[in-house]
Design a protein around this motif. Structure first.
Motif, PDB file in Angstrom:
ATOM      1  N   ALA A 337      11.735  -9.680   6.612  1.00  0.00           N
ATOM      2  CA  ALA A 337      12.240 -10.716   5.708  1.00  0.00           C
ATOM      3  C   ALA A 337      12.400 -10.110   4.318  1.00  0.00           C
ATOM      4  CB  ALA A 337      11.274 -11.895   5.650  1.00  0.00           C
ATOM      5  N   ALA A 338      13.362 -10.623   3.577  1.00  0.00           N
ATOM      6  CA  ALA A 338      13.508 -10.217   2.182  1.00  0.00           C
ATOM      7  C   ALA A 338      12.511 -11.011   1.348  1.00  0.00           C
ATOM      8  CB  ALA A 338      14.931 -10.484   1.707  1.00  0.00           C
ATOM      9  N   VAL A 339      11.904 -10.357   0.376  1.00  0.00           N
ATOM     10  CA  VAL A 339      10.962 -11.024  -0.525  1.00  0.00           C
ATOM     11  C   VAL A 339      11.688 -11.223  -1.858  1.00  0.00           C
ATOM     12  CG1 VAL A 339       8.686 -10.980  -1.579  1.00  0.00           C
ATOM     13  CG2 VAL A 339       9.050  -9.857   0.639  1.00  0.00           C
ATOM     14  N   ILE A 340      11.851 -12.479  -2.230  1.00  0.00           N
ATOM     15  CA  ILE A 340      12.603 -12.846  -3.427  1.00  0.00           C
ATOM     16  C   ILE A 340      11.683 -13.594  -4.383  1.00  0.00           C
ATOM     17  CG2 ILE A 340      14.612 -14.066  -4.328  1.00  0.00           C
ATOM     18  CD1 ILE A 340      15.395 -11.859  -2.416  1.00  0.00           C
ATOM     19  N   GLU A 341      11.701 -13.210  -5.642  1.00  0.00           N
ATOM     20  CA  GLU A 341      10.907 -13.882  -6.666  1.00  0.00           C
ATOM     21  C   GLU A 341      11.813 -14.243  -7.840  1.00  0.00           C
ATOM     22  OE1 GLU A 341       6.545 -13.446  -8.735  1.00  0.00           O
ATOM     23  OE2 GLU A 341       7.706 -11.612  -8.414  1.00  0.00           O
ATOM     24  N   ASN A 342      11.905 -15.551  -8.103  1.00  0.00           N
ATOM     25  CA  ASN A 342      12.754 -16.043  -9.192  1.00  0.00           C
ATOM     26  C   ASN A 342      14.187 -15.542  -9.055  1.00  0.00           C
ATOM     27  OD1 ASN A 342      10.515 -17.335 -10.398  1.00  0.00           O
ATOM     28  ND2 ASN A 342       9.930 -15.430 -11.436  1.00  0.00           N
ATOM     29  N   GLY A 343      14.673 -15.520  -7.814  1.00  0.00           N
ATOM     30  CA  GLY A 343      16.047 -15.111  -7.559  1.00  0.00           C
ATOM     31  C   GLY A 343      16.272 -13.615  -7.546  1.00  0.00           C
ATOM     32  N   VAL A 344      15.219 -12.829  -7.730  1.00  0.00           N
ATOM     33  CA  VAL A 344      15.340 -11.368  -7.788  1.00  0.00           C
ATOM     34  C   VAL A 344      14.705 -10.749  -6.547  1.00  0.00           C
ATOM     35  CG1 VAL A 344      14.771  -9.281  -9.085  1.00  0.00           C
ATOM     36  CG2 VAL A 344      15.302 -11.408 -10.302  1.00  0.00           C
ATOM     37  N   PHE A 345      15.426  -9.795  -5.920  1.00  0.00           N
ATOM     38  CA  PHE A 345      14.891  -9.084  -4.765  1.00  0.00           C
ATOM     39  C   PHE A 345      13.793  -8.122  -5.212  1.00  0.00           C
ATOM     40  CE2 PHE A 345      15.337  -5.055  -2.275  1.00  0.00           C
ATOM     41  CZ  PHE A 345      14.662  -5.502  -1.139  1.00  0.00           C
ATOM     42  N   VAL A 346      12.579  -8.294  -4.657  1.00  0.00           N
ATOM     43  CA  VAL A 346      11.449  -7.461  -5.082  1.00  0.00           C
ATOM     44  C   VAL A 346      10.877  -6.604  -3.962  1.00  0.00           C
ATOM     45  CG1 VAL A 346      10.791  -8.974  -6.985  1.00  0.00           C
ATOM     46  CG2 VAL A 346       9.839  -9.381  -4.688  1.00  0.00           C
ATOM     47  N   GLY A 347      11.271  -6.851  -2.709  1.00  0.00           N
ATOM     48  CA  GLY A 347      10.732  -6.044  -1.621  1.00  0.00           C
ATOM     49  C   GLY A 347      11.081  -6.617  -0.263  1.00  0.00           C
ATOM     50  N   ILE A 348      10.558  -5.975   0.760  1.00  0.00           N
ATOM     51  CA  ILE A 348      10.729  -6.464   2.126  1.00  0.00           C
ATOM     52  C   ILE A 348       9.357  -6.581   2.780  1.00  0.00           C
ATOM     53  CG2 ILE A 348      13.066  -5.593   2.484  1.00  0.00           C
ATOM     54  CD1 ILE A 348      11.843  -3.173   3.883  1.00  0.00           C
ATOM     55  N   PHE A 349       9.285  -7.506   3.725  1.00  0.00           N
ATOM     56  CA  PHE A 349       8.045  -7.674   4.494  1.00  0.00           C
ATOM     57  C   PHE A 349       8.429  -7.655   5.962  1.00  0.00           C
ATOM     58  CE2 PHE A 349       4.640  -9.952   6.626  1.00  0.00           C
ATOM     59  CZ  PHE A 349       3.519  -9.370   6.050  1.00  0.00           C
ATOM     60  N   SER A 350       7.928  -6.658   6.687  1.00  0.00           N
ATOM     61  CA  SER A 350       8.303  -6.465   8.090  1.00  0.00           C
ATOM     62  C   SER A 350       7.126  -6.734   9.013  1.00  0.00           C
ATOM     63  CB  SER A 350       8.790  -5.032   8.304  1.00  0.00           C
ATOM     64  OG  SER A 350       7.700  -4.121   8.190  1.00  0.00           O
ATOM     65  N   VAL A 351       7.410  -6.752  10.300  1.00  0.00           N
ATOM     66  CA  VAL A 351       6.338  -6.918  11.287  1.00  0.00           C
ATOM     67  C   VAL A 351       5.352  -5.759  11.211  1.00  0.00           C
ATOM     68  CG1 VAL A 351       7.681  -8.337  12.886  1.00  0.00           C
ATOM     69  CG2 VAL A 351       7.806  -5.850  13.056  1.00  0.00           C
ATOM     70  N   TYR A 352       5.821  -4.605  10.763  1.00  0.00           N
ATOM     71  CA  TYR A 352       4.943  -3.446  10.616  1.00  0.00           C
ATOM     72  C   TYR A 352       3.989  -3.659   9.437  1.00  0.00           C
ATOM     73  CZ  TYR A 352       8.759  -1.782  13.500  1.00  0.00           C
ATOM     74  OH  TYR A 352       9.700  -1.676  14.488  1.00  0.00           O
ATOM     75  N   ASP A 353       4.519  -4.251   8.356  1.00  0.00           N
ATOM     76  CA  ASP A 353       3.643  -4.601   7.228  1.00  0.00           C
ATOM     77  C   ASP A 353       2.589  -5.615   7.686  1.00  0.00           C
ATOM     78  OD1 ASP A 353       5.011  -3.045   5.267  1.00  0.00           O
ATOM     79  OD2 ASP A 353       6.580  -4.569   5.190  1.00  0.00           O
ATOM     80  N   LEU A 354       3.012  -6.549   8.518  1.00  0.00           N
ATOM     81  CA  LEU A 354       2.097  -7.576   9.014  1.00  0.00           C
ATOM     82  C   LEU A 354       0.979  -6.959   9.846  1.00  0.00           C
ATOM     83  CD1 LEU A 354       1.404 -10.608   9.411  1.00  0.00           C
ATOM     84  CD2 LEU A 354       2.917 -10.575  11.410  1.00  0.00           C
ATOM     85  N   MET A 355       1.336  -6.059  10.758  1.00  0.00           N
ATOM     86  CA  MET A 355       0.318  -5.425  11.605  1.00  0.00           C
ATOM     87  C   MET A 355      -0.634  -4.582  10.774  1.00  0.00           C
ATOM     88  SD  MET A 355       2.366  -4.408  15.130  1.00  0.00           S
ATOM     89  CE  MET A 355       3.652  -3.462  14.301  1.00  0.00           C
ATOM     90  N   HIS A 356      -0.095  -3.868   9.802  1.00  0.00           N
ATOM     91  CA  HIS A 356      -0.942  -3.040   8.932  1.00  0.00           C
ATOM     92  C   HIS A 356      -1.892  -3.925   8.119  1.00  0.00           C
ATOM     93  CE1 HIS A 356      -2.156   0.334   6.479  1.00  0.00           C
ATOM     94  NE2 HIS A 356      -1.824  -0.320   5.379  1.00  0.00           N
ATOM     95  N   ALA A 357      -1.363  -5.042   7.592  1.00  0.00           N
ATOM     96  CA  ALA A 357      -2.199  -5.950   6.801  1.00  0.00           C
ATOM     97  C   ALA A 357      -3.292  -6.569   7.656  1.00  0.00           C
ATOM     98  CB  ALA A 357      -1.322  -7.042   6.186  1.00  0.00           C
ATOM     99  N   LEU A 358      -2.944  -6.924   8.893  1.00  0.00           N
ATOM    100  CA  LEU A 358      -3.937  -7.536   9.780  1.00  0.00           C
ATOM    101  C   LEU A 358      -5.067  -6.566  10.092  1.00  0.00           C
ATOM    102  CD1 LEU A 358      -4.762 -10.004  11.408  1.00  0.00           C
ATOM    103  CD2 LEU A 358      -3.342  -9.173  13.286  1.00  0.00           C
ATOM    104  N   ARG A 359      -4.733  -5.302  10.315  1.00  0.00           N
ATOM    105  CA  ARG A 359      -5.777  -4.302  10.572  1.00  0.00           C
ATOM    106  C   ARG A 359      -6.691  -4.154   9.357  1.00  0.00           C
ATOM    107  NH1 ARG A 359      -1.596  -1.377  13.244  1.00  0.00           N
ATOM    108  NH2 ARG A 359      -1.193  -0.183  11.336  1.00  0.00           N
ATOM    109  N   GLN A 360      -6.084  -4.161   8.175  1.00  0.00           N
ATOM    110  CA  GLN A 360      -6.882  -4.063   6.955  1.00  0.00           C
ATOM    111  C   GLN A 360      -7.822  -5.251   6.802  1.00  0.00           C
ATOM    112  OE1 GLN A 360      -3.988  -3.591   3.753  1.00  0.00           O
ATOM    113  NE2 GLN A 360      -4.547  -1.438   3.526  1.00  0.00           N
ATOM    114  N   LEU A 361      -7.304  -6.448   7.066  1.00  0.00           N
ATOM    115  CA  LEU A 361      -8.109  -7.661   6.916  1.00  0.00           C
ATOM    116  C   LEU A 361      -9.244  -7.699   7.927  1.00  0.00           C
ATOM    117  CD1 LEU A 361      -5.217 -10.224   6.343  1.00  0.00           C
ATOM    118  CD2 LEU A 361      -6.892  -9.490   4.651  1.00  0.00           C
TER     119      LEU A 361
END
Length: 366
Positions: A337-361
């Motif tokens: 997914a695209a990460v948008i803040e105040n109409g500005v593109f700031v990054g992407i969040f992928s399923v790989y980011d999700l899996m990495h975050a879950l392992r960290q948590l």
């Protein structure tokens, strides 16, 4: 029953109904062989085939039951992945969990209502023949091959399917209806705990009965116990993901491609990068996303990135929870997914980011 899950590897598609794939597990033919053995060992080939026909009729009712779940889910805007037939029953599988209690209740109750409707359809035209048939005993009525005994079998089958599924055993329909009802006065987490533990208690009793009396009850009890425990693990994961936010785990832009970049050039970059998804940006404006798989597939062509990028994609904000991100990615069947803040593109969040975050948590002490 219904659940959100991926299909087992050992399952084959045998058709589709209104665009809903119908699949059977590789072990399903064992049920037919068992029916042929049970009915044919003291009879003939004719009775063995009749036993197999009864099982096919039973699972025909199971499919209709699951279609009840699936059609109501579609009505509520939930994506139905497939209907899977297992030796112990059927599963309507959805792309994302039924977190809304009203949706969960309506989807759950639809299955048993289909069975009750089938009883209403079957009973009137078969009532008189069945009265005469059952004068010779219930066992004879069920075991004598013929259309009348088949009708009686279907009536009894639908009564059992409706009654059994309405028992408050999570994850059966009754257990899901119980959880949805309990959320009127309890939190979702507490309602899940009550429904799951009650269901597991009944599953243990069912298993104990089956251990001494009937193998089917033992298998069903074991299956229901661990299926309910899986829901507790899903809930624990949901609570964990609800404590973290996309902004802390997203990929902040990373490498980007211009829409005019040749795919072969992008392929050479992709080979040297661990990044799974690339934003396609022009003059600071996000135009789309392109995945490693898409680049590798088109590597030998003369295409440009603009020709293969995904222009329709889900959007998150840095403040969204990881559970919200997980649900959105599942509902949209997207890798990122695209990460948008105040109409500005700031990054992407992928399923790989999700899996990495879950392992960290999971590795972080509570």
């Amino acid at each position: 029953m219904s659940r959100s899950s991926t299909s087992p590897k050992w399952a084959w598609k045998i058709g589709s109904i209104r665009g809903i794939p119908l699949r059977i597990h590789a072990t399903f033919p064992l049920v037919l062989l068992w029916a042929a053995w049970e009915w044919g060992r003291n009879g003939s080939l004719h009775t063995a085939l009749y036993g197999m026909a009864l099982v096919v009729a039973l699972f025909g009712c199971v499919v209709l039951h699951e279609l009840g779940h699936a059609f109501v889910a579609r009505w509520r805007g939930i994506v139905v992945e497939e209907i899977l037939l297992l030796p112990l029953g059927g599963l309507a599988q959805f792309r994302s969990p039924l977190d809304n209690p009203r949706d969960e209740f309506l989807v759950a109750v639809a299955g048993p209502l289909v069975n009750l409707a089938l009883i209403g359809v079957l009973l009137p035209p078969t009532l008189v023949p069945l009265v005469s048939l059952t004068q010779f005993g219930l066992i004879n009525a069920l075991t004598t091959p013929g259309w009348q005994s088949l009708a009686f079998y279907l009536l009894l089958t639908n009564a059992l399917l409706a009654g059994f599924n309405l028992l408050p055993i999570f994850p059966m329909d009754g257990g899901r209806m119980l959880r949805a009802t309990l959320t009127a006065g309890l939190s979702y987490e507490r309602a899940t705990w009550v429904a799951v533990r009650l269901g597991q208690s009944v599953a243990v009793l069912m298993g104990l009965y089956g251990f001494f009396q009937n193998l089917w009850f033992l298998l069903m009890g074991v299956f229901l116990f661990f299926a309910a425990e899986q829901e507790m693990r899903r809930l624990a994961q949901r609570q964990l993901l609800d404590t973290a936010h996309v902004g802390n785990h997203m990929t902040r832009r990373g490498l980007t491609f211009a829409p005019s970049t040749h795919v072969h050039s992008a392929y050479l970059v992709a080979r040297m990068s661990l990044q799974p998804i690339w934003p396609v940006v022009e003059r600071g404006r996000l135009l789309g996303l392109v995945s490693r798989a898409a680049i590798e597939k088109a590597a030998a062509s003369a295409s440009r990135i603009a020709d293969i990028m995904q222009t329709s994609y889900p959007v998150l904000t840095p403040r969204d929870t990881l559970y919200r991100a997980q649900t959105l990615l599942a509902e949209s069947n997207s890798e990122a997914a695209a990460v948008i803040e105040n109409g500005v593109f700031v990054g992407i969040f992928s399923v790989y980011d999700l899996m990495h975050a879950l392992r960290q948590l999971e590795e972080t002490p509570a």
